[in-house]
Write a protein that holds these residues in place. Structure first.
Motif, PDB file in Angstrom:
ATOM      1  N   ALA A  74      22.981   3.467   6.372  1.00  0.00           N
ATOM      2  CA  ALA A  74      23.218   4.230   7.602  1.00  0.00           C
ATOM      3  C   ALA A  74      24.594   4.884   7.607  1.00  0.00           C
ATOM      4  CB  ALA A  74      23.066   3.299   8.811  1.00  0.00           C
ATOM      5  N   LEU A  75      25.605   4.156   7.126  1.00  0.00           N
ATOM      6  CA  LEU A  75      26.964   4.720   7.111  1.00  0.00           C
ATOM      7  C   LEU A  75      27.018   5.942   6.209  1.00  0.00           C
ATOM      8  CD1 LEU A  75      29.913   4.475   7.973  1.00  0.00           C
ATOM      9  CD2 LEU A  75      30.287   2.956   6.021  1.00  0.00           C
ATOM     10  N   GLY A  76      26.355   5.866   5.053  1.00  0.00           N
ATOM     11  CA  GLY A  76      26.345   7.002   4.139  1.00  0.00           C
ATOM     12  C   GLY A  76      25.603   8.191   4.718  1.00  0.00           C
ATOM     13  N   VAL A  77      24.487   7.928   5.423  1.00  0.00           N
ATOM     14  CA  VAL A  77      23.718   9.019   6.017  1.00  0.00           C
ATOM     15  C   VAL A  77      24.543   9.740   7.075  1.00  0.00           C
ATOM     16  CG1 VAL A  77      21.699   9.571   7.418  1.00  0.00           C
ATOM     17  CG2 VAL A  77      21.492   7.954   5.534  1.00  0.00           C
ATOM     18  N   VAL A  78      25.233   8.969   7.927  1.00  0.00           N
ATOM     19  CA  VAL A  78      26.062   9.588   8.964  1.00  0.00           C
ATOM     20  C   VAL A  78      27.171  10.413   8.329  1.00  0.00           C
ATOM     21  CG1 VAL A  78      27.589   9.167  10.913  1.00  0.00           C
ATOM     22  CG2 VAL A  78      25.548   7.779  10.627  1.00  0.00           C
ATOM     23  N   ALA A  79      27.819   9.853   7.298  1.00  0.00           N
ATOM     24  CA  ALA A  79      28.899  10.575   6.627  1.00  0.00           C
ATOM     25  C   ALA A  79      28.388  11.864   5.988  1.00  0.00           C
ATOM     26  CB  ALA A  79      29.539   9.676   5.569  1.00  0.00           C
ATOM     27  N   LEU A  80      27.203  11.800   5.368  1.00  0.00           N
ATOM     28  CA  LEU A  80      26.621  12.998   4.746  1.00  0.00           C
ATOM     29  C   LEU A  80      26.288  14.052   5.791  1.00  0.00           C
ATOM     30  CD1 LEU A  80      25.459  14.479   2.287  1.00  0.00           C
ATOM     31  CD2 LEU A  80      23.305  13.241   2.675  1.00  0.00           C
ATOM     32  N   LEU A  81      25.680  13.614   6.911  1.00  0.00           N
ATOM     33  CA  LEU A  81      25.314  14.568   7.949  1.00  0.00           C
ATOM     34  C   LEU A  81      26.549  15.215   8.582  1.00  0.00           C
ATOM     35  CD1 LEU A  81      22.375  12.651   9.672  1.00  0.00           C
ATOM     36  CD2 LEU A  81      22.225  14.670   8.220  1.00  0.00           C
ATOM     37  N   LEU A  82      27.626  14.445   8.675  1.00  0.00           N
ATOM     38  CA  LEU A  82      28.853  15.011   9.233  1.00  0.00           C
ATOM     39  C   LEU A  82      29.456  16.066   8.308  1.00  0.00           C
ATOM     40  CD1 LEU A  82      30.598  11.896  10.815  1.00  0.00           C
ATOM     41  CD2 LEU A  82      29.560  13.825  11.990  1.00  0.00           C
ATOM     42  N   GLU A  83      29.177  15.926   7.014  1.00  0.00           N
ATOM     43  CA  GLU A  83      29.640  16.942   6.070  1.00  0.00           C
ATOM     44  C   GLU A  83      28.791  18.208   6.152  1.00  0.00           C
ATOM     45  OE1 GLU A  83      32.250  16.993   4.087  1.00  0.00           O
ATOM     46  OE2 GLU A  83      32.938  15.033   4.800  1.00  0.00           O
ATOM     47  N   LEU A  84      27.516  18.041   6.538  1.00  0.00           N
ATOM     48  CA  LEU A  84      26.588  19.164   6.542  1.00  0.00           C
ATOM     49  C   LEU A  84      26.570  19.925   7.861  1.00  0.00           C
ATOM     50  CD1 LEU A  84      23.568  17.526   4.677  1.00  0.00           C
ATOM     51  CD2 LEU A  84      25.326  19.039   3.722  1.00  0.00           C
ATOM     52  N   ILE A  85      26.932  19.237   8.958  1.00  0.00           N
ATOM     53  CA  ILE A  85      26.880  19.880  10.262  1.00  0.00           C
ATOM     54  C   ILE A  85      28.274  19.870  10.888  1.00  0.00           C
ATOM     55  CG2 ILE A  85      24.493  19.166  10.613  1.00  0.00           C
ATOM     56  CD1 ILE A  85      25.431  16.999  12.439  1.00  0.00           C
ATOM     57  N   PRO A  86      28.523  20.723  11.875  1.00  0.00           N
ATOM     58  CA  PRO A  86      29.848  20.756  12.503  1.00  0.00           C
ATOM     59  C   PRO A  86      30.231  19.409  13.115  1.00  0.00           C
ATOM     60  CG  PRO A  86      28.555  22.676  13.118  1.00  0.00           C
ATOM     61  CD  PRO A  86      27.626  21.746  12.403  1.00  0.00           C
ATOM     62  N   VAL A  87      31.542  19.182  13.191  1.00  0.00           N
ATOM     63  CA  VAL A  87      32.045  17.921  13.724  1.00  0.00           C
ATOM     64  C   VAL A  87      31.623  17.724  15.173  1.00  0.00           C
ATOM     65  CG1 VAL A  87      34.133  16.578  14.193  1.00  0.00           C
ATOM     66  CG2 VAL A  87      34.012  18.007  12.144  1.00  0.00           C
TER      67      VAL A  87
END
Length: 242
Positions: A74-87
């Protein structure tokens, strides 16, 4: 043991009602993430699971996708999504990660509840002229409700524990106290926040256990509680000769 007492004193301290994130606010944020994510996951997974259980197709695909979703950190998914979408959409990124975590258990509970039903019951419904929709909503869903609730129960417990990482991205929740305690090396605060999360998990687990118990249809419940009759001995009524 002193650390445990200090942790409980930290929990019930009046200071927990003040500060940048009061304890009631943190609990509310934690539960909002939990219930919101489980609700979205249920909307996605339950109809899918019912369709798989009713039509008997797509189970292999569901098992594969569920296993893949369970393997995602879950931590990796959130980190990846934060890289792909605006903060500015970091809350959405966290919710997506929690939804992916909750879907497998709910999906498994939905289709396994229907698959576990005795096929003779389904055949009896067809024999009396019930349509496919009537069989689904009047037989399969009520009889499979207990396993579905167990799936929701498992998903909720997984999410309520994982929501702690939301604080890592500044989204609040009880994880805020854990992150703050790690930064300040305040082990009393870390233990106190952990105790609250464990308490929430136990309370939710108990509520779902009660719900699953009362979700069993009355006829099925009576059948389970009905004692097995003792075998009749062949000597009953036989009078031995003297």
């Amino acid at each position: 043991m002193n650390l445990l007492f200090e942790a409980f004193a930290w929990i019930f301290s009046p200071d927990r009602l003040t500060g940048s994130v009061p304890l009631p606010t943190a609990i509310a944020q934690h539960l909002a993430f939990t219930f919101g994510s489980v609700l979205i996951a249920a909307i996605i997974a339950i109809p899918w699971g019912w369709a798989i259980g009713h039509f008997g197709r797509g189970r292999e695909v569901a098992v594969f996708l569920s296993g893949a979703a369970r393997a995602l950190p879950a931590l990796g998914v959130v980190a990846l999504l934060l890289e792909l979408i605006p903060v500015s959409y970091k809350t959405l990124a966290a919710v997506v990660a929690f939804v992916l975590l909750a879907i497998p258990s709910i999906l498994a509970g939905a289709y396994s509840g229907i698959e576990a039903i005795d096929r003779t019951v389904i055949g009896a419904g067809r024999a009396v002229g019930m349509t496919q929709w009537q069989i689904l909503f009047k037989i399969e869903i009520p009889l499979g409700l207990s396993l579905l609730i167990n799936g929701l129960r498992s998903a909720t417990l997984q999410v309520v524990a994982t929501v702690t990482i939301a604080a890592y991205f500044g989204l609040g929740g009880l994880g805020f106290y854990i992150m703050q305690g790690l930064a300040n090396r305040d082990f009393v605060q870390i233990l106190g926040a952990s105790i609250i999360i464990i308490a929430l998990a136990l309370i939710l687990d108990g509520l779902f256990a009660l719900l699953a118990r009362y979700a069993v249809p009355r006829t099925e419940s009576r059948r389970r509680r009905r004692p097995t009759p003792a075998p009749i001995s062949s000597n009953v009524g036989y009078a031995p000769s003297l």
